[in-house]
Design a protein around this motif. Structure first.
Motif, PDB file in Angstrom:
ATOM      1  N   UNK A  11       0.863  -1.174   0.000  1.00  0.00           N
ATOM      2  CA  UNK A  11       0.000   0.000   0.000  1.00  0.00           C
ATOM      3  C   UNK A  11       0.908   1.235   0.000  1.00  0.00           C
ATOM      4  N   UNK A  12       0.531   2.277  -0.726  1.00  0.00           N
ATOM      5  CA  UNK A  12       1.399   3.448  -0.756  1.00  0.00           C
ATOM      6  C   UNK A  12       1.294   4.283   0.513  1.00  0.00           C
ATOM      7  N   UNK A  13       2.386   4.779   0.958  1.00  0.00           N
ATOM      8  CA  UNK A  13       2.467   5.705   2.081  1.00  0.00           C
ATOM      9  C   UNK A  13       3.219   6.929   1.574  1.00  0.00           C
ATOM     10  N   UNK A  14       3.395   7.911   2.430  1.00  0.00           N
ATOM     11  CA  UNK A  14       4.090   9.130   2.012  1.00  0.00           C
ATOM     12  C   UNK A  14       5.472   8.800   1.465  1.00  0.00           C
ATOM     13  N   UNK A  15       6.188   7.856   2.073  1.00  0.00           N
ATOM     14  CA  UNK A  15       7.513   7.488   1.562  1.00  0.00           C
ATOM     15  C   UNK A  15       7.442   6.941   0.150  1.00  0.00           C
ATOM     16  N   UNK A  16       6.405   6.152  -0.133  1.00  0.00           N
ATOM     17  CA  UNK A  16       6.242   5.623  -1.474  1.00  0.00           C
ATOM     18  C   UNK A  16       5.902   6.747  -2.451  1.00  0.00           C
ATOM     19  N   UNK A  17       5.084   7.690  -2.021  1.00  0.00           N
ATOM     20  CA  UNK A  17       4.759   8.833  -2.879  1.00  0.00           C
ATOM     21  C   UNK A  17       6.023   9.619  -3.202  1.00  0.00           C
ATOM     22  N   UNK A  18       6.828   9.899  -2.195  1.00  0.00           N
ATOM     23  CA  UNK A  18       8.046  10.678  -2.445  1.00  0.00           C
ATOM     24  C   UNK A  18       9.046   9.906  -3.290  1.00  0.00           C
ATOM     25  N   UNK A  19       8.992   8.577  -3.258  1.00  0.00           N
ATOM     26  CA  UNK A  19       9.898   7.806  -4.104  1.00  0.00           C
ATOM     27  C   UNK A  19       9.350   7.658  -5.517  1.00  0.00           C
ATOM     28  N   UNK A  20       8.077   7.955  -5.715  1.00  0.00           N
ATOM     29  CA  UNK A  20       7.453   7.796  -7.019  1.00  0.00           C
ATOM     30  C   UNK A  20       7.533   9.042  -7.869  1.00  0.00           C
ATOM     31  N   UNK A  21       8.658   9.684  -7.851  1.00  0.00           N
ATOM     32  CA  UNK A  21       8.820  10.907  -8.633  1.00  0.00           C
ATOM     33  C   UNK A  21       9.990  10.752  -9.588  1.00  0.00           C
ATOM     34  N   UNK A  40       4.433  18.892  -6.015  1.00  0.00           N
ATOM     35  CA  UNK A  40       4.530  17.708  -6.852  1.00  0.00           C
ATOM     36  C   UNK A  40       3.444  17.716  -7.938  1.00  0.00           C
ATOM     37  N   UNK A  41       3.845  17.541  -9.210  1.00  0.00           N
ATOM     38  CA  UNK A  41       2.878  17.552 -10.302  1.00  0.00           C
ATOM     39  C   UNK A  41       2.735  16.187 -10.980  1.00  0.00           C
ATOM     40  N   UNK A  42       3.771  15.370 -10.969  1.00  0.00           N
ATOM     41  CA  UNK A  42       3.743  14.050 -11.601  1.00  0.00           C
ATOM     42  C   UNK A  42       4.109  12.997 -10.562  1.00  0.00           C
ATOM     43  N   UNK A  43       3.331  11.935 -10.520  1.00  0.00           N
ATOM     44  CA  UNK A  43       3.592  10.876  -9.549  1.00  0.00           C
ATOM     45  C   UNK A  43       3.603   9.534 -10.263  1.00  0.00           C
ATOM     46  N   UNK A  44       4.734   8.828 -10.160  1.00  0.00           N
ATOM     47  CA  UNK A  44       4.946   7.546 -10.832  1.00  0.00           C
ATOM     48  C   UNK A  44       4.826   6.407  -9.826  1.00  0.00           C
ATOM     49  N   UNK A  45       3.653   5.778  -9.793  1.00  0.00           N
ATOM     50  CA  UNK A  45       3.443   4.630  -8.914  1.00  0.00           C
ATOM     51  C   UNK A  45       3.086   3.388  -9.734  1.00  0.00           C
ATOM     52  N   UNK A  46       3.558   3.361 -10.961  1.00  0.00           N
ATOM     53  CA  UNK A  46       3.256   2.234 -11.834  1.00  0.00           C
ATOM     54  C   UNK A  46       4.145   1.043 -11.500  1.00  0.00           C
ATOM     55  N   UNK A  47       3.582  -0.163 -11.667  1.00  0.00           N
ATOM     56  CA  UNK A  47       4.355  -1.388 -11.505  1.00  0.00           C
ATOM     57  C   UNK A  47       4.900  -1.629 -10.115  1.00  0.00           C
ATOM     58  N   UNK A  68      -0.683   5.037 -12.250  1.00  0.00           N
ATOM     59  CA  UNK A  68      -1.003   3.911 -11.368  1.00  0.00           C
ATOM     60  C   UNK A  68      -1.179   2.622 -12.175  1.00  0.00           C
ATOM     61  N   UNK A  69      -0.693   2.604 -13.389  1.00  0.00           N
ATOM     62  CA  UNK A  69      -0.902   1.437 -14.235  1.00  0.00           C
ATOM     63  C   UNK A  69      -0.004   0.275 -13.810  1.00  0.00           C
TER      64      UNK A  69
END
Length: 181
Positions: A11-21, A40-47, A68-69
């Motif tokens: 599950x994403x947390x703030x740490x995952x959000x900050x790493x998804x850039x 933050x304008x773009x967030x990469x949480x794919x895969x 989020x794909x």
């Protein structure tokens, strides 16, 4: 040796959000997490093997593109406070339902291909939506993809859609859908 994470547990947390850039929007050394998330304008949480989203993306008010794909999501997260979102990539998940997305008034591109969605709905007020990808839905045999007339009517003036009905039969709608009743 570390085993791959169980997809049911991620599950994403703030740490995952900050790493998804991307490297272009990394957090500056002296910048607080709060200020970083605000810009933050773009967030990469794919895969990332995500199965659900339990964080509040409203901490990123400038978020315009969300990837989020290629996860294992069964539901679209609450994005009602992310009014600047223009691109939403949700293809290659296991999403079964489209919630009301009417608050995403800046949304221009919505990618929902290769999910488990039986009814295309929840798209009213998306007057800027010009690309909707809904092909390759994983539906039970004999079940057909349904389009909610209210949603389609609401987006018909700007939408350029490609609808691919389950193979081997291919059916396309291309061009503006303004002629729909």
């Amino acid at each position: 040796m570390n085993a791959a994470p169980d997809p049911k547990m991620v599950k994403p947390k703030v740490n995952l959000i900050t790493s998804g850039t991307s490297k272009y929007s990394k957090k500056k050394r002296d910048e607080s997490v709060y200020h970083y998330l605000k810009r933050l304008s773009h967030l990469h949480l794919e895969g990332k093997n995500l199965t659900e989203i339990d964080c509040d993306f409203s901490v990123c008010p400038q978020l315009s593109v969300l990837y989020l794909y290629d996860n294992h999501l069964t539901a679209i997260p609450d994005l009602s406070r992310n009014r600047n979102l223009s691109h939403l990539y949700l293809q290659d998940n296991q999403i079964r339902h489209i919630p009301d997305l009417s608050s995403l008034i800046q949304l221009t591109k919505l990618y929902l291909s290769n999910n488990c969605i039986a009814v295309i709905e929840g798209l009213k007020n998306l007057h800027h939506l010009n690309e909707l990808y809904i092909d390759r839905q994983q539906l039970p045999p004999g079940e057909k993809l349904l389009l909610d007339p209210r949603s389609i009517r609401a987006i018909s003036k700007t939408l350029m859609a490609k609808i691919l009905v389950s193979p081997p039969r291919h059916s396309y709608i291309t061009g503006p859908l303004a002629g729909l009743p």
